[in-house]
Design an enzyme around this catalytic site. Structure first.
Site, PDB file in Angstrom:
ATOM      1  CB  CYS A   1       3.472   1.174  -2.018  1.00  0.00           C
ATOM      2  SG  CYS A   1       3.711  -0.583  -1.670  1.00  0.00           S
TER       3      CYS A   1
ATOM      4  CB  CYS B   1       0.972  -3.777  -3.032  1.00  0.00           C
ATOM      5  SG  CYS B   1       1.786  -3.795  -1.421  1.00  0.00           S
ATOM      6  CB  SER B   2      -1.730   0.138  -2.781  1.00  0.00           C
ATOM      7  OG  SER B   2      -2.405  -0.889  -2.074  1.00  0.00           O
ATOM      8  CB  CYS B   3       2.265   0.044   1.849  1.00  0.00           C
ATOM      9  SG  CYS B   3       2.326  -1.753   1.725  1.00  0.00           S
TER      10      CYS B   3
END
Ligand code: FE
Length: 191
Positions: A92, A95-97
């Site tokens: 991602c 961000c951090s999906c």
């Protein structure tokens, strides 16, 4: 970051906005019940059951839902299949999906800026850092997750696992093999 989070949690708890016990049980659920073992079961089933594999590649959200793993964090789960010709890797960049319902909480490196930027610029270099080397003619496809669409890598079933049960197969599916930064454990090798 950890201290800030703890300070924020303390203030919110003192003001009565959050329930500390509820937070604990959510974290515990994601650490113990909703971890990557769910994803490993999905992969093992896809390796064993051609109809399930087809359903998974057609609509992973739906196929995973039939096993009782329901997403709370996004709308679409997409399964991408590794083949000798193509290796898939998930990041991602924003961000951090991450597909929480099948992989649990994202590892620290997945959320870190170096992985997020290098995975798209130099995927082969990043894979080398993970100890993963692929034939030079294997294409690497990098998938960028979003809040709506998240990816699960379906790794290749290792040789030497013919006749294994789903439970046995699930044991060798690692978390990283489902992100594309690792392989399933080689049968017979120490884990
Ligand atoms: Fe994200």
């Amino acid at each position: 970051m950890e201290l800030r989070t703890r300070a924020l949690e303390t203030i919110l708890t003192e003001k009565g906005y959050v329930d500390a016990a509820a937070l604990d049980s959510i974290v515990q659920a994601y650490e113990s019940k909703i971890g990557p073992r769910n994803g490993a079961q999905v992969v093992a089933k896809a390796w064993s059951d051609p109809a399930f594999k087809q359903a998974l590649l057609a609509d992973a959200s739906k196929a995973v839902g039939t096993l009782g793993h329901v997403s709370r964090v996004g709308d679409h789960l997409v399964a991408v299949e590794n083949t000798p010709q193509r290796h898939n890797m998930v990041v991602c960049t924003l961000c951090s999906c991450y597909p929480w319902e099948v992989l649990g909480l994202p590892p620290v490196w997945y959320k870190a800026a170096p992985y997020r930027s290098r995975a798209v610029k130099d995927p082969r270099g990043v894979l080398a850092d993970f100890g993963v080397s692929l034939p030079t003619d294997t294409e690497i496809r990098v998938w960028d997750s979003t809040a709506e669409t998240r990816f699960l890598v379906l790794p290749m079933r290792p040789e030497g696992t013919e006749g294994w049960s789903e439970a046995q197969l699930a044991e060798i599916v690692t978390r990283d093999s489902m992100i594309g930064t690792g392989f399933p454990t080689t049968p017979g090798a120490p884990s």
